[in-house]
Write an enzyme that holds these catalytic residues in place. Structure first.
Site, mmCIF file in Angstrom:
data_model
loop_
_atom_site.group_PDB
_atom_site.id
_atom_site.type_symbol
_atom_site.label_atom_id
_atom_site.label_comp_id
_atom_site.label_asym_id
_atom_site.label_seq_id
_atom_site.Cartn_x
_atom_site.Cartn_y
_atom_site.Cartn_z
ATOM 1 N N SER A 179 -37.336 -65.658 54.653
ATOM 2 C CA SER A 179 -38.871 -65.382 55.037
ATOM 3 C C SER A 179 -38.988 -66.235 56.448
ATOM 4 C CB SER A 179 -39.867 -65.683 54.037
ATOM 5 O OG SER A 179 -41.039 -65.372 54.642
ATOM 6 N N LYS A 238 -37.823 -64.122 46.647
ATOM 7 C CA LYS A 238 -38.484 -63.669 47.736
ATOM 8 C C LYS A 238 -39.155 -62.550 47.456
ATOM 9 C CE LYS A 238 -38.833 -62.632 52.187
ATOM 10 N NZ LYS A 238 -38.194 -61.433 52.458
ATOM 11 N N HIS A 268 -42.213 -63.964 46.681
ATOM 12 C CA HIS A 268 -43.087 -64.566 47.719
ATOM 13 C C HIS A 268 -44.002 -63.327 48.498
ATOM 14 C CE1 HIS A 268 -43.097 -64.691 51.951
ATOM 15 N NE2 HIS A 268 -43.344 -66.008 52.035
ATOM 16 N N ASN A 269 -43.292 -62.307 48.787
ATOM 17 C CA ASN A 269 -43.915 -61.284 49.188
ATOM 18 C C ASN A 269 -45.071 -60.687 48.691
ATOM 19 O OD1 ASN A 269 -41.505 -61.559 51.034
ATOM 20 N ND2 ASN A 269 -41.355 -59.342 51.592
ATOM 21 N N GLU A 293 -47.694 -62.811 49.437
ATOM 22 C CA GLU A 293 -48.196 -62.603 50.632
ATOM 23 C C GLU A 293 -49.104 -61.409 50.944
ATOM 24 O OE1 GLU A 293 -44.560 -62.134 53.200
ATOM 25 O OE2 GLU A 293 -45.681 -60.661 54.244
#
Ligand code: ATR
Length: 474
Positions: A130, A185, A188-189, A192
């Site tokens: 990222s 990940k 994480h997104n 986000e």
């Protein structure tokens, strides 16, 4: 024959090219390859003086140029392209060689690929990366999943190109086996998406309720960014809001069409959360909000529906409201991080990963899109109690929630009064209130289920499974 390369990169679009440059700038000899060779040549022509590149025109040349055990990073489009590249290079590799997939793969694909390649003696590492274009070049956050010994063979290289947190530690660590890196990940997104939605709602409220201009909101965001909301997304939001459109001179944010697009990682997060049975309303509302913004036909058909009449606030009232929005934003952010970490916990349990919940916060402190001072607090919360059930229960966070909740409620109430949608703030507040409630109407839901489907219920006063013969004595 040129020097054998330390590492190879195939797939030289934006992310791959920048990652290859980062590797070369960090002192690695980097073999570079792209399906369309023009991109390989362009990379060497444009950036060849930045470090040692070994251009390869074919997968055979690429593999032949690598030191053993070979370490090859694929940066091609996620999905079929990744399978195609693996099918092409795997027969050229030898036992012990390593393929790193640095694309945005779905973690289930990474689990499958790791299993298939392991059977052939090839070590496969699914690494979430990222930081976007800039991060890939100057230091991303890297979330590698795969065997510990494959990670050990990559660690010095990955640590050399990853971002550094404020305390100097690299923003990469072995996350777990097989698909763990891409799972992390994905979460994480999802976080986000939620962060971006919440900042969007703060903007909307300051604009429509406090009557601030984009430039004034930029100042408010910049001030927040100097406090506990200090984050990359806050910083760039302030910067975007100061920007004016070159053509019209209007605030840039006013000329951008208000339809948010998505590549799908937020949707994956929500789909996976549903499968794992993890409630992630903050992330789900963020995905839905983007989706709803894009339904022009629904919006057009609904544009004439009545809304409230409420005057914009002014002066001190507007200032006071902005403070409430700061509290609402912070508390809602905490709720969505709590949901993200719940998902990490559930994924670890389901897939047998030994995820270090504090270490994940630590490697998100720099390089990635959600990087923020706040993540050091999350790291510290798990360092203090690795078994923490929810972030909201951490003593420090709980205290802040206690201080924020009054203003949080006021901000949501005012938003509702003014007819400004705040799906993120409201869902976060409901999540918070659901978790702290003594009794929930789930009792009534269970009773209804027993009534119409004999689904049975449990009692709060004794053990056992019960069914009532509804209507028997009616
Ligand atoms: P970005 O980094 O810009 O997000 P992407 O869309 O994820 O890029 O991936 C594009 C890369 O995948 C390109 O390097 C592309 O190669 P070409 O330049 O030849 O188009 C590569 N790619 C896509 N499909 C591929 C395939 N089937 N085999 C090999 N490489 C492929």
């Amino acid at each position: 024959m040129s020097t054998p390369a330390d590492v190879g990169v195939t797939g030289l679009a934006v992310m791959g090219r920048n990652l290859a440059r980062n590797l070369a700038r960090s002192g690695n000899t980097v073999a570079v390859h792209n399906r369309t060779p023009a991109k390989t040549r362009a990379l060497v022509a444009d950036f060849g003086d930045e470090g040692a590149f070994v251009p390869a025109e074919s997968p055979q040349e690429l593999v032949a140029s690598l030191k053993r055990p070979r370490r090859l990073i694929t940066m091609v489009k996620a999905g079929e392209a990744t399978d195609a590249v693996i099918a092409e290079v795997a027969p050229l590799l030898e036992e012990g060689d390593i393929i790193v997939d640095g694309g945005n793969a779905h973690f289930a694909d990474t689990r499958r690929r790791e299993r298939q390649l392991r059977e052939r003696g090839i070590r496969f590492v699914g690494a979430g990366i990222s930081g976007g274009e800039e991060g890939a070049l100057h230091g991303p956050s890297i979330m590698p999943g795969g065997s510990a010994e494959a990670y050990a063979a990559l660690a010095p290289t990955l640590e050399g190109i990853a971002a550094e947190a404020a305390d100097g530690s690299p923003c990469t660590a072995h996350v777990g086996t097989d698909g763990a890196g891409h799972f992390v990940k994905m979460v994480h997104n999802g976080i986000e998406y939620a962060d971006m939605q919440l900042i969007g709602e703060a903007f909307h409220l300051l604009r429509d309720v406090a009557g601030y201009t984009p430039a004034q909101i930029a100042d408010v965001f910049a001030a927040w960014n100097r406090g506990r909301l200090d984050s990359y997304l806050m910083e760039i939001s302030a910067e975007v809001l100061t920007h004016t459109d070159a053509e019209t001179g209007a605030p840039f944010v006013d000329v951008v069409a208000d339809r948010a697009e998505q590549k799908g990682t937020g949707r994956w997060t929500v789909q996976t959360a549903l499968e794992l049975g993890v409630p992630v309303p903050g992330i789900a509302e963020a995905v839905f909000a983007r989706s709803l913004s894009g339904h022009g036909e629904l919006r057009a058909a609904s544009a004439g529906l009545p809304g409230p009449h409420a005057e914009a606030l002014d002066g001190d009232a507007a200032k006071r409201f902005a403070d409430q929005v700061e509290q609402a934003l912070y508390a809602s952010k905490l709720a969505s991080y709590a949901q993200g970490w719940h998902m990490l916990t559930a994924g670890a349990r389901e897939y047998g990963w030994d995820l270090d919940l504090g270490a994940i916060a630590a490697i998100w402190r720099g390089g990635c899109i959600i990087r923020a001072a706040f993540l050091d607090r999350v790291r510290a919360a798990y360092a203090a109690d690795p078994g923490l059930t929810t972030l909201l229960a951490d003593a420090g966070f709980a205290q802040e929630l206690g201080r924020a909740q009054g203003d949080w409620r006021s901000a949501v109430a005012t938003a509702t009064h003014h007819g400004v949608p705040v799906p993120g703030f409201a869902a976060a507040l409901s999540y918070y209130d659901t978790l702290r409630a003594g009794r929930l109407p789930a009792a009534l839901t269970q009773a209804q289920r027993d009534f119409f489907g004999a689904h049975t219920y449990r009692r709060s006063d004794r053990e056992g499974v019960f069914h009532t013969r509804w209507g028997a004595d009616r």
